[in-house]
Design an enzyme around this catalytic site. Structure first.
Site, PDB file in Angstrom:
ATOM      1  N   GLY A   1       0.893  -1.482   0.003  1.00 19.46           N
ATOM      2  CA  GLY A   1      -0.256  -0.301  -0.158  1.00 19.46           C
ATOM      3  C   GLY A   1       0.448   1.494   0.222  1.00 19.46           C
ATOM      4  O   GLY A   1       0.264   2.021   0.863  1.00 19.46           O
TER       5      GLY A   1
ATOM      6  N   ASN B   1       1.270   3.399  -2.688  1.00 23.85           N
ATOM      7  CA  ASN B   1       1.207   3.883  -3.240  1.00 23.85           C
ATOM      8  C   ASN B   1      -0.457   5.112  -2.751  1.00 23.85           C
ATOM      9  O   ASN B   1      -0.713   5.313  -2.984  1.00 23.85           O
ATOM     10  CB  ASN B   1       0.546   3.340  -4.872  1.00 23.85           C
TER      11      ASN B   1
ATOM     12  N   MET C   1      -4.680  -7.569  -6.858  1.00 19.01           N
ATOM     13  CA  MET C   1      -3.664  -8.078  -7.431  1.00 19.01           C
ATOM     14  C   MET C   1      -4.810  -9.429  -7.691  1.00 19.01           C
ATOM     15  O   MET C   1      -4.593 -10.305  -7.271  1.00 19.01           O
ATOM     16  CB  MET C   1      -2.634  -8.472  -6.868  1.00 19.01           C
TER      17      MET C   1
ATOM     18  N   LEU D   1     -10.127  -8.056 -12.582  1.00 20.52           N
ATOM     19  CA  LEU D   1     -11.666  -7.906 -12.406  1.00 20.52           C
ATOM     20  C   LEU D   1     -12.431  -8.010 -13.516  1.00 20.52           C
ATOM     21  O   LEU D   1     -11.875  -7.573 -14.728  1.00 20.52           O
ATOM     22  CB  LEU D   1     -11.838  -6.624 -12.481  1.00 20.52           C
TER      23      LEU D   1
ATOM     24  N   ASN E   1      -6.064   2.103 -13.209  1.00 23.36           N
ATOM     25  CA  ASN E   1      -5.487   1.305 -12.885  1.00 23.36           C
ATOM     26  C   ASN E   1      -4.246   1.934 -13.059  1.00 23.36           C
ATOM     27  O   ASN E   1      -3.504   3.261 -13.700  1.00 23.36           O
ATOM     28  CB  ASN E   1      -5.078  -0.188 -13.453  1.00 23.36           C
TER      29      ASN E   1
ATOM     30  N   HIS F   1       0.036   0.758 -13.041  1.00 19.26           N
ATOM     31  CA  HIS F   1       1.001   0.030 -13.910  1.00 19.26           C
ATOM     32  C   HIS F   1       2.230   0.064 -13.726  1.00 19.26           C
ATOM     33  O   HIS F   1       2.956   1.206 -14.478  1.00 19.26           O
ATOM     34  CB  HIS F   1       0.661  -0.817 -15.074  1.00 19.26           C
TER      35      HIS F   1
ATOM     36  N   ASP G   1      -3.466  -4.829 -17.918  1.00 17.45           N
ATOM     37  CA  ASP G   1      -2.551  -3.816 -18.234  1.00 17.45           C
ATOM     38  C   ASP G   1      -3.072  -2.636 -19.266  1.00 17.45           C
ATOM     39  O   ASP G   1      -1.343  -2.497 -19.644  1.00 17.45           O
ATOM     40  CB  ASP G   1      -1.305  -4.397 -17.986  1.00 17.45           C
TER      41      ASP G   1
ATOM     42  N   GLU H   1       6.171   5.874  -9.414  1.00 13.20           N
ATOM     43  CA  GLU H   1       4.296   5.746  -9.419  1.00 13.20           C
ATOM     44  C   GLU H   1       4.108   6.602  -7.908  1.00 13.20           C
ATOM     45  O   GLU H   1       2.210   6.879  -8.765  1.00 13.20           O
ATOM     46  CB  GLU H   1       4.281   4.345  -8.750  1.00 13.20           C
TER      47      GLU H   1
END
Ligand code: GRF
Length: 210
Positions: A26, A28, A102, A105, A119, A121, A162, A191
Site C-alpha cells: 500500500g 501507493n 492483484m 476484475l 489502474n 502499472h 494492464d 509511481e
C-alpha cells in the site's frame, strides 16, 4: 465537501470520493493519503495486507473481500466480482483506484463503474504486462533490449491485463549500476508521484464539469 484526508499545506484538497483497492503493502495508497486526496474507503482481497493498517491509521474505512470464501462455496469469480462491486458501490466512489490490486476484475465489476476504474502499472504502455513487470523490464535491460522503463496510469474498461486508455505516463531511465532493487525503488517513487498527480487531475476535472 472533502470526505477524508486534508493537509495543512500544499495544493488544495479536491472534493470527491475515492475507493482504493489494494492487495499488499500500500505504498501507493500511502501516497494518496499523504497528498490529502479524498480516500473514503480501502478494499483489500488480502486480510494481511499492510495497506489496511495504513488506511486505519488515517481513519479511512476498510473492507476485506475473500475470493476463497466464494470459490469454497461453489460460487464463481464473477459472483465474487459482483460482490466486490457491491462493497465498493456502497461507498459511492467517483473513482475506483487499483493500487497494487492483484486480482483481474471481470465485467461483473467493471461494468458497474464505466470510465471510473483507474489502474497503476509499473511499465510503459504496451510493455511488460502482468505481475512481474519490473523483473521483466530489468531482464530486457540486461539483454540490451531497452534503456528505460516507466510507469503508466490508465483506465480499465475491460478484462485486458494492464492496458486501456492511458491517462498518464512517466519514463524511468535504467542506470548502468542498477540492481533490480534500485530500479524498483526508483519506479515506485515515480509511481507515487504519477498516481497522485493523475488522480488529483481527474478529481479536478470532475468538479469542473457543468
Ligand atoms: C505497484 O508497483 C503497482 O504498480 C503494482 O503493484 C505495486 C503495489 O505497490 N500493480 P504498493 O502496494 O502500492 O506498495
Amino acid at each position: 465537501m472533502t470526505e477524508a484526508g486534508g493537509s495543512t499545506s500544499g495544493p488544495a484538497v479536491p472534493a470527491g470520493r475515492l475507493v482504493v483497492l489494494v492487495s499488499g503493502s500500500g505504498s501507493n495508497l500511502q501516497a494518496l493519503l499523504d497528498a490529502g486526496l479524498p480516500v473514503v474507503a480501502v478494499v483489500s482481497n488480502r486480510r494481511q495486507a499492510y495497506a489496511l493498517e495504513r488506511a486505519a491509521a488515517h481513519d479511512v474505512a476498510t473492507e476485506v473481500v475473500s475470493l476463497k470464501s466464494f470459490t469454497d462455496t461453489g460460487r464463481t469469480r464473477r459472483d465474487f466480482d459482483a460482490h466486490v462491486a457491491d462493497v465498493v458501490a456502497a461507498h459511492r466512489p467517483d473513482y475506483v483506484v487499483l493500487a497494487g490490486w492483484m486480482h483481474l476484475l471481470s465485467s461483473a465489476f467493471l461494468d458497474r463503474f464505466p470510465d471510473r476504474v483507474v489502474n497503476l502499472h509499473p511499465a510503459l504502455p504496451g510493455t511488460f504486462p502482468g505481475a512481474h513487470a519490473l523483473q521483466d523490464a530489468f531482464d530486457a535491460y540486461r539483454e540490451g533490449r531497452i534503456t528505460e522503463t516507466g510507469v503508466m496510469v490508465h483506465l480499465v474498461p475491460d478484462e485486458g491485463v494492464d492496458n486501456g486508455p492511458v491517462l498518464a505516463t512517466v519514463t524511468v531511465p535504467i542506470e548502468p549500476g542498477d540492481s533490480l532493487e534500485s530500479l524498483t525503488e526508483r519506479v515506485h517513487a515515480a509511481e507515487h508521484r504519477l498516481l497522485v498527480a493523475t488522480v488529483r487531475g481527474l478529481l479536478d476535472e470532475l468538479l469542473a464539469r457543468p
